[in-house]
Design an enzyme around this catalytic site. Structure first.
Site, PDB file in Angstrom:
ATOM      1  N   ASN A   7       0.875  -1.174   0.000  1.00 29.09           N
ATOM      2  CA  ASN A   7       0.000   0.000   0.000  1.00 29.09           C
ATOM      3  C   ASN A   7       0.912   1.223   0.000  1.00 29.09           C
ATOM      4  O   ASN A   7       1.445   1.596   1.039  1.00 29.09           O
ATOM      5  CB  ASN A   7      -0.897  -0.044   1.244  1.00 29.09           C
ATOM      6  N   LYS A  14       3.306   0.766   3.096  1.00 29.28           N
ATOM      7  CA  LYS A  14       2.983  -0.290   4.063  1.00 29.28           C
ATOM      8  C   LYS A  14       3.099  -1.627   3.355  1.00 29.28           C
ATOM      9  O   LYS A  14       2.743  -1.720   2.176  1.00 29.28           O
ATOM     10  CB  LYS A  14       1.546  -0.129   4.562  1.00 29.28           C
ATOM     11  N   ARG A  93      -2.607  -2.177  -3.369  1.00 26.42           N
ATOM     12  CA  ARG A  93      -3.831  -1.418  -3.145  1.00 26.42           C
ATOM     13  C   ARG A  93      -3.769  -0.176  -4.028  1.00 26.42           C
ATOM     14  O   ARG A  93      -2.807   0.589  -3.952  1.00 26.42           O
ATOM     15  CB  ARG A  93      -3.926  -0.992  -1.687  1.00 26.42           C
ATOM     16  N   HIS A 211     -18.390   0.474   7.820  1.00 27.78           N
ATOM     17  CA  HIS A 211     -16.940   0.575   8.031  1.00 27.78           C
ATOM     18  C   HIS A 211     -16.705   1.896   8.762  1.00 27.78           C
ATOM     19  O   HIS A 211     -16.775   2.971   8.160  1.00 27.78           O
ATOM     20  CB  HIS A 211     -16.220   0.545   6.677  1.00 27.78           C
ATOM     21  N   LEU A 212     -16.467   1.798  10.067  1.00 29.20           N
ATOM     22  CA  LEU A 212     -16.341   3.007  10.896  1.00 29.20           C
ATOM     23  C   LEU A 212     -14.936   3.059  11.486  1.00 29.20           C
ATOM     24  O   LEU A 212     -14.608   2.301  12.411  1.00 29.20           O
ATOM     25  CB  LEU A 212     -17.388   2.987  12.016  1.00 29.20           C
ATOM     26  N   ASN A 214     -11.201   5.854  11.143  1.00 23.99           N
ATOM     27  CA  ASN A 214     -10.854   7.247  11.048  1.00 23.99           C
ATOM     28  C   ASN A 214     -11.599   7.839   9.849  1.00 23.99           C
ATOM     29  O   ASN A 214     -12.197   8.898   9.932  1.00 23.99           O
ATOM     30  CB  ASN A 214      -9.337   7.342  10.917  1.00 23.99           C
ATOM     31  N   GLU A 337     -15.253  -2.070  15.197  1.00 24.10           N
ATOM     32  CA  GLU A 337     -14.830  -3.317  15.836  1.00 24.10           C
ATOM     33  C   GLU A 337     -14.646  -3.171  17.340  1.00 24.10           C
ATOM     34  O   GLU A 337     -14.800  -4.137  18.083  1.00 24.10           O
ATOM     35  CB  GLU A 337     -13.489  -3.788  15.227  1.00 24.10           C
TER      36      GLU A 337
HETATM   37  P1  ADP Z   1      -8.208   4.158   9.487  1.00 27.07           P
HETATM   38  O1  ADP Z   1      -9.401   4.734   8.785  1.00 27.07           O
HETATM   39  O2  ADP Z   1      -7.111   5.137   9.702  1.00 27.07           O
HETATM   40  O3  ADP Z   1      -7.776   2.806   8.961  1.00 27.07           O
HETATM   41  P2  ADP Z   1      -9.031   2.648  11.830  1.00 27.07           P
HETATM   42  O4  ADP Z   1      -9.975   1.726  11.156  1.00 27.07           O
HETATM   43  O5  ADP Z   1      -7.759   2.099  12.343  1.00 27.07           O
HETATM   44  O6  ADP Z   1      -8.750   3.924  10.961  1.00 27.07           O
HETATM   45  O7  ADP Z   1      -9.819   3.338  13.032  1.00 27.07           O
HETATM   46  C1  ADP Z   1      -9.232   4.306  13.836  1.00 27.07           C
HETATM   47  C2  ADP Z   1     -10.278   4.759  14.840  1.00 27.07           C
HETATM   48  O8  ADP Z   1     -10.655   3.634  15.647  1.00 27.07           O
HETATM   49  C3  ADP Z   1      -9.797   5.840  15.793  1.00 27.07           C
HETATM   50  O9  ADP Z   1     -10.720   6.918  15.820  1.00 27.07           O
HETATM   51  C4  ADP Z   1      -9.801   5.151  17.135  1.00 27.07           C
HETATM   52  O10 ADP Z   1     -10.186   6.011  18.138  1.00 27.07           O
HETATM   53  C5  ADP Z   1     -10.856   4.090  16.965  1.00 27.07           C
HETATM   54  N1  ADP Z   1     -10.675   3.058  17.982  1.00 27.07           N
HETATM   55  C6  ADP Z   1      -9.729   2.118  18.071  1.00 27.07           C
HETATM   56  N2  ADP Z   1      -9.882   1.396  19.217  1.00 27.07           N
HETATM   57  C7  ADP Z   1     -10.965   1.910  19.864  1.00 27.07           C
HETATM   58  C8  ADP Z   1     -11.647   1.617  21.094  1.00 27.07           C
HETATM   59  N3  ADP Z   1     -11.241   0.661  21.886  1.00 27.07           N
HETATM   60  N4  ADP Z   1     -12.705   2.362  21.425  1.00 27.07           N
HETATM   61  C9  ADP Z   1     -13.118   3.373  20.616  1.00 27.07           C
HETATM   62  N5  ADP Z   1     -12.533   3.683  19.447  1.00 27.07           N
HETATM   63  C10 ADP Z   1     -11.470   2.985  19.067  1.00 27.07           C
END
Ligand code: ADP
Length: 401
Positions: A7, A14, A93, A211-212, A214, A337
């Protein structure tokens, strides 16, 4: 055999080396500050091998970065493979495939030209992806097949009424301005996985995939095909995110630009990088920080979380309407997740649609789990995403013809 998943960003890269047949991850890591002062991280996943965190590694271009990765993978002491021959193919990717790619493809000159043609749609990402592919070619030669896996491809099955914007049609005809959607590899992986977990044929299921992370997006997946998704021509559209505003009145762009003397780019920078839950809360883009701040009584942190949950909740109902029903709602990525609180907030008030949340079952982090109440009409579940595995699976299948 192993697949190297790449990526590439403009100054980073990455990588993961994995065996898609067994799902085994052999090593992963990151090259950062390529062209600056080169930082290299190597994390072998094999017993007895040591990780490496190196700074000032000479990586003037992505080619040296790839070479650094390969050297680490075959290193006598801490490598995870004996030679390059154990890399069957490389999967890349690629962010934007425009209307040219509805699935993953073996990379050849024509594919490279088509990816290049999509550059106006993703001016920051596609050039970096192209550099990554060229660097791999330069280092590995033509013998190792390379495959492109697009973030947009899964969404190419959307019907016209879902992807055409209500602006003069010539902008679509002349400039291909339309909804494309992103996170497609993730939505495809988790929706497929949900069907597997439930022992159902994907053709039978109507899934709302959330898909939640960042960056956040929803997809409506009916019969295994995407019929709508929330991101647009760019990832700015749809839900409010860590720092992105999501959908809003486009008139605000003109208002802010005029009032503060900003250019359109400067205004969009605010909407992309300073908005979303960060902008509302003034605290952070990270949901963990927002949850802590809210517990300590910070109103705006709570407001940001409320806005996010409200918008996801509304969109779940919207996508159920788009599909004429819903069998599965699934949560994935960092927030989806891991944050039981956010999931519970989102699901609150959807009981009228048969969507429930079992408080006990919802106490889960990063694991596949059904969290709806027993016997509820809609299955709500957590399905951790694995975009790299999906890329590796596609790559192996295509490389083997
Ligand atoms: P990206 O879109 O950068 O791939 P990710 O899928 O890694 O992002 O998600 C990052 C988000 O997940 C951050 O906002 C982080 O706060 C949130 N996150 C990770 N672990 C937790 C947790 N235990 N509780 C709440 N939010 C979390």
């Amino acid at each position: 055999m192993n697949i190297l998943v790449i990526n590439a960003g403009s100054s980073s890269l990455k990588y993961q080396l994995m065996n898609p047949e067994t799902g085994a991850l052999l090593a992963k890591g990151l090259c950062e500050r390529i062209g600056i002062d080169g930082k290299f991280t190597y994390k072998p996943q094999v017993e007895g091998k040591e990780k490496l965190d190196a700074i000032d590694v000479a990586m003037p271009t992505h080619s040296e970065a790839i070479q650094t990765v390969l050297n680490a993978l075959v290193d006598e002491k801490n490598g995870v493979i004996a030679s390059m021959d154990e890399i069957e193919a490389v999967g890349h990717r690629v962010v934007h495939g425009g209307e040219s790619f509805a699935s993953s493809v073996l990379i050849d000159d024509a594919v490279m030209a088509a990816i290049e043609e999509c550059t106006p749609l993703a001016p920051l990402h596609n050039p970096a992806n192209i550099i990554g592919i060229e660097a791999c070619k330069a280092v590995l030669g033509d013998k190792v097949p390379q495959v492109a896996v697009f973030d947009t491809a899964f969404h190419q099955t959307m019907p016209e009424h879902a992807y055409i914007y209500a602006v003069p049609y010539e902008y679509y005809e002349n400039d291909k301005i339309r909804r494309y959607g992103f996170h497609g590899t993730s939505h495809r992986y988790v929706s497929k996985r949900a069907a597997e977990i439930l022992g159902k044929d994907p053709a039978e299921l109507k899934i709302v995939s959330c898909h939640l992370g960042n960056g956040s997006s929803l997809a409506a997946v009916s019969g295994g095909r995407c019929v709508d998704t929330s991101m647009g021509m760019t990832p700015l559209a749809g839900l409010p995110m860590g720092t992105r505003a999501g959908d809003m009145d486009a008139g605000v762009v003109e208002f802010i630009a005029n009032k503060y003397g900003y250019t359109v780019s400067e205004t969009l920078n605010i909407l992309n990088k300073k908005s979303g839950v960060l902008g509302v809360s003034g605290v952070s883009s990270d949901f963990r920080d927002l949850e802590s701040a809210f517990k300590e009584g910070n109103h705006r942190a709570g407001l940001a979380l409320d806005i996010f949950a409200y918008r996801v909740r509304k969109m779940i109902a919207e996508y159920a309407a788009a599909m004429g029903g819903v069998d599965v709602v699934l949560f994935t990525a960092g927030v989806g997740e891991n944050s039981a609180g956010t999931r519970a907030d989102i699901l609150k008030g959807l009981e009228f649609m048969g969507i429930t949340c079992d408080a006990e079952k919802n106490k889960v982090r990063g694991e596949e789990r059904i969290i709806s109440k027993d016997g509820a009409p809609v299955t709500v579940m957590v399905v951790p995403t694995n975009e790299e595995l999906m890329i590796a699976m596609d790559t192996m299948e295509i490389a083997r013809g």
